[in-house]
Enzyme design. Structure first.
Site, PDB file in Angstrom:
ATOM      1  N   GLU A 122       5.829  -1.974 -48.362  1.00  0.00           N
ATOM      2  CA  GLU A 122       6.994  -2.935 -48.988  1.00  0.00           C
ATOM      3  C   GLU A 122       8.244  -2.431 -48.408  1.00  0.00           C
ATOM      4  OE1 GLU A 122       6.825  -3.718 -53.123  1.00  0.00           O
ATOM      5  OE2 GLU A 122       8.927  -4.200 -53.079  1.00  0.00           O
ATOM      6  N   LYS A 252      -7.963   2.086 -66.344  1.00  0.00           N
ATOM      7  CA  LYS A 252      -7.442   1.129 -65.549  1.00  0.00           C
ATOM      8  C   LYS A 252      -7.542  -0.504 -66.104  1.00  0.00           C
ATOM      9  CE  LYS A 252     -10.015   4.045 -62.289  1.00  0.00           C
ATOM     10  NZ  LYS A 252     -11.004   4.245 -61.505  1.00  0.00           N
ATOM     11  N   ASP A 328      -5.892   7.910 -58.084  1.00  0.00           N
ATOM     12  CA  ASP A 328      -6.802   6.593 -58.081  1.00  0.00           C
ATOM     13  C   ASP A 328      -5.744   5.465 -58.152  1.00  0.00           C
ATOM     14  OD1 ASP A 328      -8.440   4.444 -58.799  1.00  0.00           O
ATOM     15  OD2 ASP A 328      -9.931   5.737 -59.997  1.00  0.00           O
ATOM     16  N   HIS A 424      16.553  -6.788 -49.175  1.00  0.00           N
ATOM     17  CA  HIS A 424      15.141  -7.096 -48.983  1.00  0.00           C
ATOM     18  C   HIS A 424      15.285  -7.885 -47.756  1.00  0.00           C
ATOM     19  CE1 HIS A 424      12.198  -5.788 -51.994  1.00  0.00           C
ATOM     20  NE2 HIS A 424      13.362  -5.492 -52.596  1.00  0.00           N
TER      21      HIS A 424
END
Ligand code: ADP
Length: 434
Positions: A122, A252, A328, A424
């Site tokens: 990104e 998660k 993770d 951006h």
């Protein structure tokens, strides 16, 4: 004797496979003499060859392509430390996806400089975090505190009556030391801190929380829970373990329990940003950011019914650091829960992030892969801390919180100054190629 015969047989088998051509091995996979997933084991230690053969099978049998170059030819697989991956990090290996890594900072945190490695695709993310670090450094740095530590796992057990379910809850309260001893008999580092029981009909969901040293701790705590449940079953034989992980953990998935009780490391970080730094470096005013924080991160998130999403983009920074350091990435779900607080103090700006569930480790999982470990070395917290087990993983959590604060500061300032879109467009939309 039997063991040496078995070893001799298996090394003879490996030798005979090694002497076969790739085509012969492919035929053996097609005729199911060698499992598709078992190529690494069959050809160990020549993992490059195992992977090359799997790629051929995928190209011809699974994903044939009419393009002049098969898509798999673009995926690298050579010169990688597969011996660290096989049996631990990935199965059915095809190769690896290279991800760009940038560095933000260093950030002046708790009196010393720390580097912030970030793996991301990104554009503007690293630049923005770097700008946040600069603003914090120019204002004297930030400080962090680790308020709580405990990885959690919540098995679910079932019993036949209301009374037995209550008995399970009482047993855990009254015999905590016995369960703790059983849990800790499975690990050198794990220390059971608490068991929180919740009844749902005739099920009991038992949320174990444990210190896990420098490991993120999921494997460690699962082993400990299994042993403790064995002891529980000796005393209440009617219990049936439905699952070692019954989602009250919660791993998660979004959940209020992690947001309220914490999971992994619960960290707060704080910085006071000077008025002139806000104006010169961040190009906006303290009042604008304070107001925007209430509108966006508090009211907007409240309207959205958010759990732990009272921030601008904590997940961006957490994900980039997790990928860079072998954490993770699925745990970004709860690790990025964060409340960003911004207030005016005198003329300056008080900024803080509250992050109750940062799940990180300095050993285990992907942290042992050479590139990821190298990034942890840059941060000064790779591997097990021999003097004080747990100190390296705590430091990773602090650095993550500090980096999130940099990201929050820069993005909130960008929004307040109306620079978000222009930054951006400049950093995300560069035309590629000539
Ligand atoms: P996790 O529990 O995070 O899934 P693993 O169990 O795969 O991680 O890896 C942790 C391993 O590292 C365990 O075998 C543990 O004994 C070992 N270890 C060595 N030093 C430490 C330490 N300082 N803290 C935690 N674990 C350690």
């Amino acid at each position: 004797m039997r063991r040496s015969i078995a070893l001799a047989c298996s090394s003879a088998k490996i030798m005979s496979l090694a002497s076969k051509s790739d085509e012969e091995i492919i035929q053996q996979v097609r005729s199911k003499k060698i499992a598709f997933y078992g190529l690494e084991q069959a050809l160990a230690p020549d993992y490059d060859r195992a992977i090359r053969i799997r790629r051929e099978i995928v190209k011809t049998d699974m994903c044939p392509s009419t393009a002049s170059k098969h898509p798999l030819d673009t995926l690298p697989y050579q010169n990688y430390n597969w011996e660290r991956v096989v049996g631990q990090c990935c199965e059915n290996i095809l190769g690896y996806v290279p991800v760009p890594v940038g560095i933000a900072g260093p950030l002046m945190m708790d009196g010393k400089e720390v580097a912030l490695p970030m793996a991301t695709t990104e554009g503007a993310l690293v630049a923005s975090t770097h700008r946040g670090a600069r603003a914090i450094n120019l204002s004297g740095g930030c400080r962090t505190a680790l308020l709580k530590e405990g990885m959690t796992r919540a098995p679910v057990v079932e019993v036949d009556s209301f009374e037995e379910a209550i008995a399970v809850c009482r047993f855990c309260e009254d015999n905590f030391e016995m369960l703790k001893a059983a849990f800790e008999s499975t690990t050198r580092f794990g220390k059971l801190r608490s068991i929180k029981c919740a009844m749902a009909g005739r099920e009991v969901h038992m949320r174990f929380s444990a210190f896990t040293g420098d490991a993120m701790g999921m494997n460690m705590i699962t082993k400990g829970c299994d042993k403790a449940l064995g002891v529980l079953k000796e005393h209440i034989p009617s219990i049936r373990v439905l699952s070692l992980s019954g989602n009250f953990c919660t791993d998660k998935k979004p959940s209020a329990v992690n947001w309220i009780e914490g999971r992994g490391k619960s960290v707060v970080a704080e910085a006071v940003i000077k008025k002139d730094v806000v104006e010169k470096v961040l190009k906006c005013t303290v009042d604008n950011i304070v107001k925007l924080n209430v509108s966006k991160n508090l009211r907007g998130s409240a309207l959205a019914g958010s759990i732990g999403g009272f921030n601008a983009h904590a997940a961006n920074v957490v994900a980039a650091m997790y990928i860079a350091t072998g954490q993770d990435p699925a745990q970004v779900v709860e690790s990025s829960t964060c409340m960003t607080s911004i207030d005016k103090v005198g003329e300056d700006m008080l900024l803080s992030v509250t992050m109750p569930s940062i799940e990180v480790g300095a050993v285990g999982g992907g942290t042992g892969l050479p590139s990821q470990r190298a990034m942890l070395e840059l941060m000064g917290c790779a591997g097990a801390n021999a003097e004080s087990p747990g100190e390296n993983s705590r430091q990773i959590a602090r650095v993550v919180a500090g980096a999130v604060m940099c990201g929050e500061l820069s993005l909130m300032a960008g929004h307040a100054a109306g620079h978000l879109l222009s930054a951006h467009m400049k950093l995300n939309r560069k035309p590629s190629g000539p």
